[in-house]
Design an enzyme around this catalytic site. Structure first.
Site, PDB file in Angstrom:
ATOM      1  CB  CYS B  33      -0.931   0.005   1.205  1.00 56.42           C
ATOM      2  SG  CYS B  33       0.015  -0.021   2.725  1.00 56.42           S
ATOM      3  CG  ASP B  35       0.611   2.905   4.417  1.00 56.74           C
ATOM      4  OD1 ASP B  35       0.462   3.799   3.575  1.00 56.74           O
ATOM      5  OD2 ASP B  35      -0.343   2.337   4.973  1.00 56.74           O
ATOM      6  CB  CYS B  58      -4.054   2.475   7.462  1.00 57.08           C
ATOM      7  SG  CYS B  58      -3.393   0.891   7.983  1.00 57.08           S
ATOM      8  CB  CYS B 102      -1.116  -2.644   8.554  1.00 55.49           C
ATOM      9  SG  CYS B 102      -2.449  -2.509   7.363  1.00 55.49           S
TER      10      CYS B 102
HETATM   11  S1  FES Z   1      -3.199  -0.540   4.622  1.00 53.32           S
HETATM   12 FE1  FES Z   1      -1.544   0.706   4.373  1.00 53.32          FE
HETATM   13  S2  FES Z   1      -0.386   0.295   6.165  1.00 53.32           S
HETATM   14 FE2  FES Z   1      -2.312  -0.470   6.562  1.00 53.32          FE
END
Ligand code: FES
Ligand SMILES: Cc1ncc(COP(=O)(O)O)c(C=O)c1O
Ligand SMILES: Cc1ncc(COP(=O)(O)O)c(C=O)c1O
Ligand code: FES
Lengths: 393, 137, 393
Positions: B33, B35, B58, B102
């Site tokens: 994602c 992040d 997130c 995550c």
């Molecule tokens: S979905 Fe992106 S870190 Fe959780």
């Protein structure tokens, strides 16, 4: 715990509350007037007449004839039906479809599926505001093009496409033109005749009507296969026992929305602009979508260095309901294809926030959001490894 | 969507910030994602004396960053290395299936910080073990 | 004028009234709990949990797992999805489908459309009672057969098919088995596991749930394409914003129906048999469908020399709502394909009458119908050129 003293719903593009007067109108059809409209006894007649009235209400709202309106179970069904129905009915003429890169998944995933069935699809790009260039549509037309499907207004960024221009091109070139107007119907003026629209999708719960209801406008010249085969309902084009209370609610909700459109647009545009301007005071924030060619209720903004789901969770704790195009908030872990198509890069798309106003939104709500968002953005920026030192506190 | 424990660590994250004179720094991006998490550790006598983090992500990413740093603080480097994302999820009393990936971010970022420390000390790098619980969506 | 003192609804196979307690359970989701279940804020959570509960209720009613239940807009959508979805997803394995000659149009018209797309369909005949012979199904299986779709109970004549036997054959031969159980669910016991059913269609308004709601059970081993492409709802298999009040109503209505099934079957079978026996006293009348393997609430009868639509109109004047398989009552002017498949000849099919009982049906209602129908039949027979002299009065 969540701040229960506040409940500010700013996700009206996702769904809207049913209007109380619409609910009231549905009640008789959920109690004593339960007859199947296809039958010939008296209680069926009441249902039949109610469906006919709703059909006229929907037709009037978009400048169509009642017999060109077909009730469905929602925007998704209308989109699937329009596109698949035209493709299957006209595949002997050609197998090429034109659409854009910013459609709702109800359109884009349908197109992707048709590609697997041997159809070819051209995805027209958009500019930084999310606008399609009608010349690009014109240039994409081929001898075997059977359908152009382009959304009326975008669900994420609110941009309103040049539908009348595209409709003119489609009509001149003799190609069927469908528009997904799920976000536009009841919110901006639409006239299928002057805009040369052949098919138009709408969904009840986007204008304070009931969920699970929708309609497809199909102009007289359209050759289309059913998506729902079966009984003789809807002039044998959409089978299935009619959802009479839903249809009644859809018709009334749309009639009311259209009758109040002028006044409510003015109010919403004022609130929208106040909110947008206030949020843009936050450093390193960006508006997405077109500044003027835009739905009256749509505020879409991107905050650098932070992530949208986190923003939503914190807003929720403050009683504010909103939406994001961040990958982390999507089951597919793909960031919004709409914001990407507008040229924002993936990291920045992560920090998108959509606030969509509604009937109940007040100036006080806007004030409260304008107080709350900057605090949340700051808190998350303080936590983020990407934030430059001068933006930390 | 998230339980109260997760929300507590999300809203009141422990150990956020930076350690200016950190002994090890690790940064990891989540390929699924996009992040990012950054971890700073202070090590004394093979023990993680202090730890701080920054996360761009997130709710689950932030909460698992907070929980993971809590769990390894005061532990030996070996113990910290053995902390799995599964243990973090358990300590958080569960994450939604689509959000389990995550928690890998924290595990990986801590590993990188430990290896960064070892590199600075002239020690060999530790190997990542395979078979993490990451693709649950 | 219509006799307003009486209102006897005997068309429960067409649609049923919503149960008041089901309506009550839907109200919060039509007023304050309007959140879109896909969102992450608090009001969305209430919707999400309500949908999850309904999914468990539906699963429990048919012996399935909650994650095998997908909500749709009705029986028609479920049938179209099951059949088209399996055909498109498995066309590489073969293009042959097996069905029967007595299916609802939601199945048979879907099959006809697939024939135009290059699929082949075998229509298994039925005996005079409307029963399929499992051996015929077995014999029809070919190397390229990808789907068997056979209804659980017939909507016109009430005959219950040997589903467990057919399921066993399908499983043994490794072929997917779908059953249109729209008339059966909530009315007769169903267990998808022991009956080896891979897919099952149901419709809310057939068991006193809301119109415009349905579900498709899809067993784990089934490979199926979506019919509704779009958003990520329903585990990415059925797109479209969930009709939350409808889903809540469907779940509760089904749970209630199943919990009361044993008792209410007994009551209905007694009333059904009284009504059938009484009507068969009319000379030159014939029962259609199987005498025992039959839905508890279905009375189907044929009166020679007269025409069904006329019977319905006269019954309506007496406050009785019923149905017919007569061509004159159908938009296509084709007489019931079901009665034809059972071997009745076209003239006689004209005089068919279907009375389907429900929750509210009482012994007094049966008495009244038994008084009224013979008078009407006599009146119409006196008018008919076909009536032999001895039956005139
Ligand atoms: S979905 Fe992106 S870190 Fe959780
Ligand atoms: C532009 C657009 N098209 C289609 C849809 C699908 O509508 P529904 O969810 O009512 O099926 C939506 C809403 O989600 C939308 O915003
Ligand atoms: C056997 C059968 N299948 C399918 C349907 C279609 O269901 P719906 O009208 O709810 O879509 C019906 C009812 O009309 C039916 O009786
Ligand atoms: S005589 Fe009128 S339709 Fe049959």
């Amino acid at each position: 715990m969540t701040d229960k003293t506040r409940m500010i719903y700013m996700d009206n593009a996702a769904t809207t509350p049913l209007r109380p007067e619409v609910f009231d109108a549905m009640i008789p059809f959920m109690t004593h007037n339960f007859g199947n409209p296809s039958s010939l006894y008296d209680i069926a007649k009441i249902s039949r007449e109610a469906v006919a009235k709703a059909r006229s209400q929907v037709a009037a709202a978009i400048g169509a004839q009642p017999k060109e309106i077909y009730f469905t179970s929602g925007g998704t069904e209308s989109d699937n039906w329009a596109i698949k129905g035209v493709c299957f009915a006209n595949q002997n003429k050609g197998k090429h479809i034109i659409t854009t890169s910013v459609e709702h998944h109800a359109v884009s995933h349908t197109c992707k599926w048709l590609e697997k069935q041997g159809f070819e699809v051209t995805y027209i790009p958009v500019d930084n505001y999310g606008l399609v260039d009608p010349d690009d549509v014109s240039a994409a037309i081929r001898d075997d093009t059977i359908l152009i499907t382009i959304m009326f207004a975008n669900n994420e960024i609110g941009t309103i496409e040049p539908i009348a221009e595209i409709g003119k091109i489609a009509r001149e070139r003799g190609i069927l033109f469908h528009t997904d107007a799920v976000q536009a119907v009841g919110h901006v003026p639409i006239d299928v005749v002057s805009m040369n629209i052949d098919m138009l999708s709408l969904s009840g719960h986007k204008f304070n009507g009931p969920k699970g209801t929708g309609a497809l406008y199909i102009g007289k010249r359209v050759k289309i296969d059913p998506l729902m085969h079966g009984g003789d309902q809807e002039r044998r084009r959409r089978a299935g026992t009619e959802n009479v209370p839903g249809i009644v609610g859809l018709g009334l909700a749309l009639e009311l929305s259209v009758s109040e459109m002028e006044e409510s647009s003015k109010r919403l545009i004022r609130l929208r602009n106040r909110l947008t301007e206030g949020l843009l005071r936050i450093p390193r924030s960006h508006i997405s979508g077109h500044p003027e060619e835009r739905l009256p209720n749509n505020v879409s903004i991107i905050f650098e260095y932070i992530e949208g789901e986190s923003i939503l969770l914190m807003l929720n704790r403050k009683g504010i309901s909103a939406s994001t195009g961040s990958a982390c908030n999507s089951a597919s872990l793909e960031p919004s294809h709409v914001l990407m198509a507008c040229g924002f890069n993936p990291e920045i798309v992560h920090g998108s926030l959509r606030l969509t106003l509604g009937h109940s939104t007040t100036d006080e709500d806007v004030d409260y959001v304008l107080e709350t968002v900057p605090e949340i953005v700051q808190k998350l920026r303080n936590m983020s490894p990407l934030t430059p030192p001068e933006l930390r506190s | 969507m998230y339980n109260e424990k997760v929300m507590d660590h999300f809203e009141n994250p422990r150990n956020t910030g930076v350690i200016k004179d950190a002994d090890g720094i690790g940064e990891e991006g989540n390929p699924q994602c996009g992040d990012i998490m950054k971890v700073f550790i202070k090590v004394k006598d093979n023990i993680i004396e202090d730890i701080k983090f920054q996360t761009f992500g997130c709710g689950a990413a932030i909460a698992s960053s907070s929980m993971a740093t809590e769990l390894v603080k005061g532990k030996t480097l070996e113990e910290a290395w053995d902390l799995s994302n599964k243990a973090v999820v358990e300590a958080l009393e569960g994450l939604p299936p689509a959000k389990v990936h995550c928690s890998v971010l924290a595990e990986d970022a801590i590993h990188r910080a430990i290896n960064d420390y070892r590199k600075k000390q002239g020690l060999p790098q530790w190997e990542e073990k395979s078979g993490k619980e990451s693709h649950h969506h």
